[in-house]
Design an enzyme around this catalytic site. Structure first.
Site, PDB file in Angstrom:
ATOM      1  N   ASP A 254      11.713  11.717  -6.010  1.00 23.58           N
ATOM      2  CA  ASP A 254      11.410  11.040  -4.750  1.00 23.58           C
ATOM      3  C   ASP A 254      12.279   9.802  -4.588  1.00 23.58           C
ATOM      4  O   ASP A 254      11.783   8.716  -4.251  1.00 23.58           O
ATOM      5  CB  ASP A 254       9.929  10.661  -4.688  1.00 23.58           C
ATOM      6  CG  ASP A 254       9.444  10.447  -3.254  1.00 23.58           C
ATOM      7  OD1 ASP A 254      10.137  10.889  -2.321  1.00 23.58           O
ATOM      8  OD2 ASP A 254       8.369   9.846  -3.075  1.00 23.58           O
TER       9      ASP A 254
ATOM     10  N   LYS B 265      -1.276  -1.303  -9.305  1.00 24.49           N
ATOM     11  CA  LYS B 265      -1.502  -0.240  -8.334  1.00 24.49           C
ATOM     12  C   LYS B 265      -2.941   0.247  -8.490  1.00 24.49           C
ATOM     13  O   LYS B 265      -3.324   0.746  -9.544  1.00 24.49           O
ATOM     14  CB  LYS B 265      -0.513   0.908  -8.553  1.00 24.49           C
ATOM     15  CG  LYS B 265      -0.631   2.023  -7.524  1.00 24.49           C
ATOM     16  CD  LYS B 265       0.410   3.108  -7.739  1.00 24.49           C
ATOM     17  CE  LYS B 265       1.796   2.625  -7.424  1.00 24.49           C
ATOM     18  NZ  LYS B 265       2.795   3.734  -7.466  1.00 24.49           N
TER      19      LYS B 265
ATOM     20  N   VAL C  56      -1.491  -1.895  -3.628  1.00 24.70           N
ATOM     21  CA  VAL C  56      -0.777  -2.606  -4.688  1.00 24.70           C
ATOM     22  C   VAL C  56      -1.138  -4.085  -4.590  1.00 24.70           C
ATOM     23  O   VAL C  56      -1.078  -4.670  -3.509  1.00 24.70           O
ATOM     24  CB  VAL C  56       0.756  -2.422  -4.574  1.00 24.70           C
ATOM     25  CG1 VAL C  56       1.466  -3.144  -5.715  1.00 24.70           C
ATOM     26  CG2 VAL C  56       1.107  -0.933  -4.592  1.00 24.70           C
TER      27      VAL C  56
ATOM     28  N   SER D 295       0.853  -1.180   0.000  1.00 25.27           N
ATOM     29  CA  SER D 295       0.000   0.000   0.000  1.00 25.27           C
ATOM     30  C   SER D 295       0.888   1.228   0.000  1.00 25.27           C
ATOM     31  O   SER D 295       2.070   1.159   0.342  1.00 25.27           O
ATOM     32  CB  SER D 295      -0.931   0.005   1.224  1.00 25.27           C
ATOM     33  OG  SER D 295      -0.175   0.018   2.421  1.00 25.27           O
ATOM     34  N   GLY D 296       0.328   2.344  -0.397  1.00 25.33           N
ATOM     35  CA  GLY D 296       1.100   3.582  -0.457  1.00 25.33           C
ATOM     36  C   GLY D 296       0.187   4.781  -0.496  1.00 25.33           C
ATOM     37  O   GLY D 296      -1.030   4.668  -0.258  1.00 25.33           O
ATOM     38  N   GLY D 297       0.778   5.927  -0.806  1.00 26.48           N
ATOM     39  CA  GLY D 297       0.011   7.160  -0.805  1.00 26.48           C
ATOM     40  C   GLY D 297      -1.068   7.203  -1.863  1.00 26.48           C
ATOM     41  O   GLY D 297      -2.075   7.894  -1.703  1.00 26.48           O
TER      42      GLY D 297
END
Length: 314
Positions: free
Chosen positions: A134, A45, A30, A24-26
């Protein structure tokens, strides 16, 4: 967003079968998915709540088409109702952040090898006219190589932008992750490849000390008094971008002149494991074999009962 579970995976856009959530992410979650068109597993994603900022990140990321052994960029996207997904290669060895969290500082050879692979990937990204913006351990994915040499893949292009494109810059806000951003990037300067190189310096310093930027208080000459990677880190962590190494190729040339030993780092295991058991894919999509087994058993019971009844009738 439609509910998705590992027991009853959804078919997205008639092509992708969601199998199990692997991260998982911002931007959302996923998933490991099966691509019916290419007949292989991919990472998918799944976009979360669709704010304007999140959609802008999605548009930027899905536009990245950099093909390189040390880059993981999207190779397709799909939308169905309010479900929006990005498809990319599945990388199963976790990230450099995982490696540092579990094993602490890396030996000079392993840190140097990972740095070389990162610079090779950035060279391709910059050559495509993009700045990643990033670069950090969590975005440096690793192939599952076991006891073999590590293989790094630069991922997550959600805030990537064309070189010196002011449309993707907000002032006074900064785009990136605190601690890894170059000073001028933190001030809202237009995207420039040298900002990624500053982040590389921060990443290398973290790999060899085991300390994240927030805990890196000492100057480089004190943190790495006799480390073979010190000359590179010093040239990357220069506050003035005019004095910093300007290109990934220049950093590579310096790195390859340093007296680094062979990599002796920890193994990189397969962190995902096999796909969920009891499932297979066919041309028609996902087949839940446990459910079919239950149906077959029921049919067998009904057939047996019929045989008994017919026997009584005779």
């Amino acid at each position: 967003m439609p509910a998705v579970t590992t027991r009853h995976p959804a078919m997205v856009a008639g092509r992708y079968v969601l199998l199990d959530q692997v991260g998982s992410g911002g931007m959302g979650s996923v998933w490991r998915a099966w691509d019916e068109r290419t007949r292989r597993h991919v990472a998918l994603k799944v976009l979360g709540q669709h704010s304007s900022a999140l959609l802008a990140r999605f548009v930027r990321e899905q536009a990245v088409r950099v093909r390189h052994p040390h880059v993981v960029a999207p190779h397709g996207w799909a939308a169905e109702d309010d479900l929006v997904v990005l498809a990319m290669e599945l990388v199963s060895g976790g990230s450099v952040a995982d490696l540092l969290r579990e094993h602490g500082p890396l030996d000079p050879g392993t840190a140097g090898l990972l740095c070389e692979q990162l610079l090779l990937g950035l060279s391709a990204v910059h050559g495509a006219g993009l700045v990643h913006r990033d670069v950090k351990p969590a975005n440096l994915l690793l192939e599952a190589t076991g006891d073999g040499p590590p293989h790094l893949r630069l991922g997550d292009f959600g805030v990537a932008a064309p070189v010196a494109d002011r449309r993707f810059t907000t002032v006074p806000g900064a785009i990136g992750t605190d601690g890894y951003m170059a000073p001028e990037q933190a001030r809202g300067a237009p995207p420039d490849p040298s900002q990624d190189l500053y982040a590389v310096g921060r990443v290398v310093l973290e790999m060899v000390t085991g300390l994240p930027p927030a805990c890196q208080r000492a100057p480089v000459d004190e943190a790495l008094p006799s480390h073979p990677l010190r000359p590179l880190v010093e040239r990357l962590l220069v506050s003035d971008p005019e004095q910093r190494l300007a290109t990934a190729d220049a950093a590579l040339r310096l790195l390859r002149r340093l007296p680094l030993p062979a990599a002796a780092g920890p193994p990189v295991p397969d962190r995902l494991g096999p796909p969920p058991r009891g499932r297979r894919t066919t041309g028609a999509g996902e087949v839940d074999w446990p459910a079919w087994a239950a149906v077959a058993a029921l049919v067998a019971v009904v057939a047996g009962c019929l045989c008994v009844l017919l026997g009584w009738a005779t």
